[in-house]
Design an enzyme around this catalytic site. Structure first.
Site, PDB file in Angstrom:
ATOM      1  N   HIS A   1       0.807  -1.216   0.000  1.00 37.16           N
ATOM      2  CA  HIS A   1       0.000   0.000   0.000  1.00 37.16           C
ATOM      3  C   HIS A   1       0.842   1.269   0.000  1.00 37.16           C
ATOM      4  O   HIS A   1       0.387   2.325   0.434  1.00 37.16           O
ATOM      5  CB  HIS A   1      -0.967   0.005   1.199  1.00 37.16           C
TER       6      HIS A   1
ATOM      7  N   GLY B   1      -2.785 -10.007   5.097  1.00 36.08           N
ATOM      8  CA  GLY B   1      -4.093 -10.647   5.188  1.00 36.08           C
ATOM      9  C   GLY B   1      -4.473 -10.911   6.637  1.00 36.08           C
ATOM     10  O   GLY B   1      -3.821 -10.422   7.566  1.00 36.08           O
TER      11      GLY B   1
ATOM     12  N   GLY C   1      -4.863 -11.996  10.379  1.00 41.08           N
ATOM     13  CA  GLY C   1      -3.850 -12.449  11.314  1.00 41.08           C
ATOM     14  C   GLY C   1      -2.509 -11.795  11.015  1.00 41.08           C
ATOM     15  O   GLY C   1      -2.364 -11.015  10.069  1.00 41.08           O
TER      16      GLY C   1
ATOM     17  N   ASP D   1       1.313   9.027  10.109  1.00 38.06           N
ATOM     18  CA  ASP D   1       0.518   8.049   9.359  1.00 38.06           C
ATOM     19  C   ASP D   1       0.274   6.800  10.207  1.00 38.06           C
ATOM     20  O   ASP D   1       1.189   6.280  10.851  1.00 38.06           O
ATOM     21  CB  ASP D   1       1.233   7.628   8.079  1.00 38.06           C
TER      22      ASP D   1
ATOM     23  N   ASP E   1      -4.658  -3.029   8.814  1.00 33.14           N
ATOM     24  CA  ASP E   1      -4.875  -4.049   7.788  1.00 33.14           C
ATOM     25  C   ASP E   1      -6.378  -4.200   7.525  1.00 33.14           C
ATOM     26  O   ASP E   1      -7.127  -4.640   8.404  1.00 33.14           O
ATOM     27  CB  ASP E   1      -4.278  -5.384   8.236  1.00 33.14           C
TER      28      ASP E   1
ATOM     29  N   HIS F   1      -3.109   1.653  20.839  1.00 31.33           N
ATOM     30  CA  HIS F   1      -1.685   1.279  20.780  1.00 31.33           C
ATOM     31  C   HIS F   1      -0.966   2.044  19.673  1.00 31.33           C
ATOM     32  O   HIS F   1       0.107   2.623  19.887  1.00 31.33           O
ATOM     33  CB  HIS F   1      -1.583  -0.232  20.555  1.00 31.33           C
ATOM     34  N   GLU F   2      -1.557   2.063  18.468  1.00 30.88           N
ATOM     35  CA  GLU F   2      -0.918   2.737  17.340  1.00 30.88           C
ATOM     36  C   GLU F   2      -0.873   4.245  17.532  1.00 30.88           C
ATOM     37  O   GLU F   2       0.083   4.908  17.119  1.00 30.88           O
ATOM     38  CB  GLU F   2      -1.627   2.381  16.038  1.00 30.88           C
TER      39      GLU F   2
ATOM     40  N   HIS G   1       2.199   5.057  19.373  1.00 27.39           N
ATOM     41  CA  HIS G   1       3.389   5.124  18.520  1.00 27.39           C
ATOM     42  C   HIS G   1       3.461   6.445  17.766  1.00 27.39           C
ATOM     43  O   HIS G   1       4.510   7.091  17.700  1.00 27.39           O
ATOM     44  CB  HIS G   1       3.373   3.982  17.511  1.00 27.39           C
TER      45      HIS G   1
ATOM     46  N   HIS H   1       7.630   0.567  22.247  1.00 27.30           N
ATOM     47  CA  HIS H   1       6.976  -0.533  22.942  1.00 27.30           C
ATOM     48  C   HIS H   1       7.395  -0.564  24.412  1.00 27.30           C
ATOM     49  O   HIS H   1       8.514  -0.186  24.761  1.00 27.30           O
ATOM     50  CB  HIS H   1       7.324  -1.873  22.289  1.00 27.30           C
TER      51      HIS H   1
ATOM     52  N   ASP I   1     -29.311   0.106  38.859  1.00 26.84           N
ATOM     53  CA  ASP I   1     -30.292   0.878  38.101  1.00 26.84           C
ATOM     54  C   ASP I   1     -30.805   0.109  36.886  1.00 26.84           C
ATOM     55  O   ASP I   1     -31.932   0.303  36.438  1.00 26.84           O
ATOM     56  CB  ASP I   1     -29.673   2.196  37.622  1.00 26.84           C
TER      57      ASP I   1
END
Length: 246
Positions: A62, A70, A72, A88, A92, A113-114, A117, A123, A185
């Site tokens: 990309h 793909g 996983g 940026d 996925d 998490h991203e 970064h 990390h 409630d």
């Protein structure tokens, strides 16, 4: 004391197919909020203006020499400040993106998490930290002390303005209720789990057991939720409805 605010402007280019665009935006806003809650950072989405943070859902090759693989494997990646593509964040597109369950990949947790970064965090070596290099489904979403110290080292702590405390506080809960000495409630089965509600707090029961970290603020799960819920239910289309009042 002067309140110093650091504004940043995020922008979303493409969306995953599993979620409506408005839901994706709410999830990303909540992911940003975990960082703005403890720093002077603020985030305002832009469409046509130049953005500080550019978010995209892409497939395989990309354009950045870091192809996705793909379902996983690689879930997302982000570029640190002062690099050639700073700001940026790429997710996925082919992952089974979901929110609030273990059957897919939780967008809220991965996005938070991203965002760490892209704000400059490496990390963390602390087990269970949001910035740990290993994805694991965990709710409620919250920062570890290591996450908090790291982001505040870069941007400083959030400075709180003075708050007026109401004189009549008989019905205002300012801290988490005692699970063993309270009434509730509302109660509802949501995404196959049992939730109890009291004021702005929720308890989460899975397989007959109270989950660790509860009671927790219900807004950790549902942004903009009313503070006093009278009823809640999930309809056949998967929409979750909350009612306030009688």
């Amino acid at each position: 004391m002067k309140l110093h605010i650091i504004p940043l402007k995020p922008q979303i280019q493409r969306f995953p197919w599993q979620m409506r665009e408005d839901k994706v935006k709410r999830v990303l806003q909540e992911a940003l909020k975990v960082w703005s809650d403890v720093t002077p950072l603020t985030f305002t989405e832009v469409i046509s203006q130049e953005a500080d943070i550019v978010i995209d859902f892409a497939r395989y090759w990309h354009g950045d020499n870091l192809p996705f693989d793909g379902p996983g494997g690689i879930l997302a990646h982000a570029f640190f400040p002062r690099t050639h593509r700073e700001g940026d964040i790429h997710f996925d597109y082919d992952e089974s993106w979901t929110v609030g369950n273990e059957l897919g990949t939780d967008l809220l947790q991965v996005a938070a998490h991203e965002f760490g970064h892209v704000l400059g965090l490496q990390h963390s070596l602390e087990p269970g930290a949001l910035m740990s290099p290993f994805y694991s489904f965990s709710y409620p979403l919250q920062l570890s002390e290591d996450d908090k110290k790291g982001i505040q080292y870069l941007y400083g702590p959030r400075l709180q303005a003075s708050v007026q405390i109401p004189t009549e506080t008989n019905e205002i809960i300012t801290s988490a209720p005692d699970s063993c000495h309270t009434d509730f409630d509302a109660v509802s089965v949501i995404r196959g789990e049992l939730f109890f509600f009291k004021a702005s707090y929720a308890w989460r029961i899975r397989e007959g057991r109270l989950q660790a970290g509860y009671p927790a603020l219900a807004s950790r799960h549902w942004r903009g939720i009313p503070e006093n819920i009278g009823a809640a239910y999930e309809d056949k289309k998967g929409n979750i409805w909350f009612f306030e009042g009688g």
